[in-house]
Design an enzyme around this catalytic site. Structure first.
Site, PDB file in Angstrom:
ATOM      1  CG  HIS A 243      27.999  21.193  18.192  1.00 23.55           C
ATOM      2  ND1 HIS A 243      27.555  21.783  19.233  1.00 23.55           N
ATOM      3  CD2 HIS A 243      28.925  22.256  17.997  1.00 23.55           C
ATOM      4  CE1 HIS A 243      27.570  22.966  19.481  1.00 23.55           C
ATOM      5  NE2 HIS A 243      28.812  23.378  18.564  1.00 23.55           N
TER       6      HIS A 243
ATOM      7  CE  LYS B 163      33.243  30.893  23.938  1.00 21.54           C
ATOM      8  NZ  LYS B 163      33.706  29.879  22.643  1.00 21.54           N
TER       9      LYS B 163
ATOM     10  NE  ARG C 299      29.698  27.204  12.407  1.00 19.65           N
ATOM     11  CZ  ARG C 299      29.338  27.632  13.645  1.00 19.65           C
ATOM     12  NH1 ARG C 299      28.122  27.753  14.450  1.00 19.65           N
ATOM     13  NH2 ARG C 299      30.482  27.932  14.447  1.00 19.65           N
TER      14      ARG C 299
ATOM     15  CB  SER D 222      25.862  27.025  20.735  1.00 21.12           C
ATOM     16  OG  SER D 222      26.058  25.718  20.921  1.00 21.12           O
TER      17      SER D 222
HETATM   18  P1  ADP Z   1      33.880  27.281  19.952  1.00 16.47           P
HETATM   19  O1  ADP Z   1      32.870  27.597  21.168  1.00 16.47           O
HETATM   20  O2  ADP Z   1      34.973  26.290  20.365  1.00 16.47           O
HETATM   21  O3  ADP Z   1      34.031  28.278  18.749  1.00 16.47           O
HETATM   22  P2  ADP Z   1      31.390  25.670  19.280  1.00 16.47           P
HETATM   23  O4  ADP Z   1      31.283  24.770  20.556  1.00 16.47           O
HETATM   24  O5  ADP Z   1      30.598  26.575  18.900  1.00 16.47           O
HETATM   25  O6  ADP Z   1      32.679  26.236  19.400  1.00 16.47           O
HETATM   26  O7  ADP Z   1      31.733  24.466  17.922  1.00 16.47           O
HETATM   27  C1  ADP Z   1      32.581  23.553  18.276  1.00 16.47           C
HETATM   28  C2  ADP Z   1      32.905  23.196  16.844  1.00 16.47           C
HETATM   29  O8  ADP Z   1      31.881  22.688  16.111  1.00 16.47           O
HETATM   30  C3  ADP Z   1      33.720  24.205  15.951  1.00 16.47           C
HETATM   31  O9  ADP Z   1      34.590  23.528  15.277  1.00 16.47           O
HETATM   32  C4  ADP Z   1      32.639  24.789  15.376  1.00 16.47           C
HETATM   33  O10 ADP Z   1      32.817  25.365  14.138  1.00 16.47           O
HETATM   34  C5  ADP Z   1      31.840  23.287  14.790  1.00 16.47           C
HETATM   35  N1  ADP Z   1      30.462  23.689  14.632  1.00 16.47           N
HETATM   36  C6  ADP Z   1      29.507  24.417  15.371  1.00 16.47           C
HETATM   37  N2  ADP Z   1      28.106  24.402  14.873  1.00 16.47           N
HETATM   38  C7  ADP Z   1      28.563  23.652  13.626  1.00 16.47           C
HETATM   39  C8  ADP Z   1      27.419  23.513  12.471  1.00 16.47           C
HETATM   40  N3  ADP Z   1      26.344  23.808  12.478  1.00 16.47           N
HETATM   41  N4  ADP Z   1      28.233  22.665  11.431  1.00 16.47           N
HETATM   42  C9  ADP Z   1      29.302  22.504  11.386  1.00 16.47           C
HETATM   43  N5  ADP Z   1      30.158  22.615  12.458  1.00 16.47           N
HETATM   44  C10 ADP Z   1      29.724  23.334  13.489  1.00 16.47           C
END
Ligand code: ADP
Length: 164
Positions: free
Chosen positions: A16, A40, A89, A126
């Site tokens: 992130h 969620k 990703r 996460s």
């Molecule tokens: P959500 O719960 O909204 O799916 P996350 O909090 O897991 O999203 O992630 C927020 C954003 O960060 C999303 O666009 C996700 O694709 C991106 N993201 C998460 N991990 C990575 C990573 N390792 N590299 C690039 N983008 C990431």
């Protein structure tokens, strides 16, 4: 150019942070938006997730952190954002994100910008970190895996959550 970077951030990871910092190179400002979704289940409350993000971005003057319990498209409009930014990703991310991007464009004409994940961070999520953290902290194991993938504040929060 003002960008909104939305997500659950449960908790914030180096993936992130990488996306927000790369986007901040070409934007004037980024609002990292913690989306509160009552359907969620999350490990950390929205207030905790905001606090961890604020600590992670304390030195990044262009990056602000807020939370929103409404529709992302509405939030983006209210903030007069130029676009939403999301990280990709995998092709599964693309399939899902492409639909959200189309929905948000239809709802409030907001554009979405996709940034590809940094190759070395494509496996960082996460959920994978939380699964590992339960095991590592419950069994009092070496947590260098966690330390590499989350900022120090999130590492401490995970340790507190799972240590017995
Ligand atoms: P959500 O719960 O909204 O799916 P996350 O909090 O897991 O999203 O992630 C927020 C954003 O960060 C999303 O666009 C996700 O694709 C991106 N993201 C998460 N991990 C990575 C990573 N390792 N590299 C690039 N983008 C990431």
């Amino acid at each position: 150019m003002l960008l909104i970077y939305p997500g659950s951030f449960d908790p914030v990871t180096t993936g992130h942070i990488d996306i927000a910092r790369r986007a901040s190179k070409f934007a004037d400002g980024i609002i990292v938006a913690v989306l509160e979704n009552p359907n969620k289940q999350t490990l950390f409350t929205a207030a905790e997730r905001v606090a961890l993000l604020k600590e992670a971005f304390a030195e990044d003057t262009k990056i602000k952190v807020e939370s929103s319990d409404g529709l992302l498209a509405e939030f983006a409009k209210q903030k007069k954002a130029d676009a939403i930014v999301r990280g990709l990703r995998t092709s599964e991310d693309f399939e899902r994100e492409n639909k959200y991007a189309a929905g948000n464009a239809a709802l409030s004409s907001v554009e979405t910008i996709f940034l590809p994940a940094t190759p070395a961070l494509t496996y960082v999520s996460s959920s994978i970190i939380c699964e590992a953290a339960v095991h590592i902290y419950k069994n009092n194991l070496d947590d260098s895996f966690i330390a590499q993938l989350v900022p120090p504040s999130a590492r401490a929060a995970l340790r507190d959550k799972f240590s017995e």
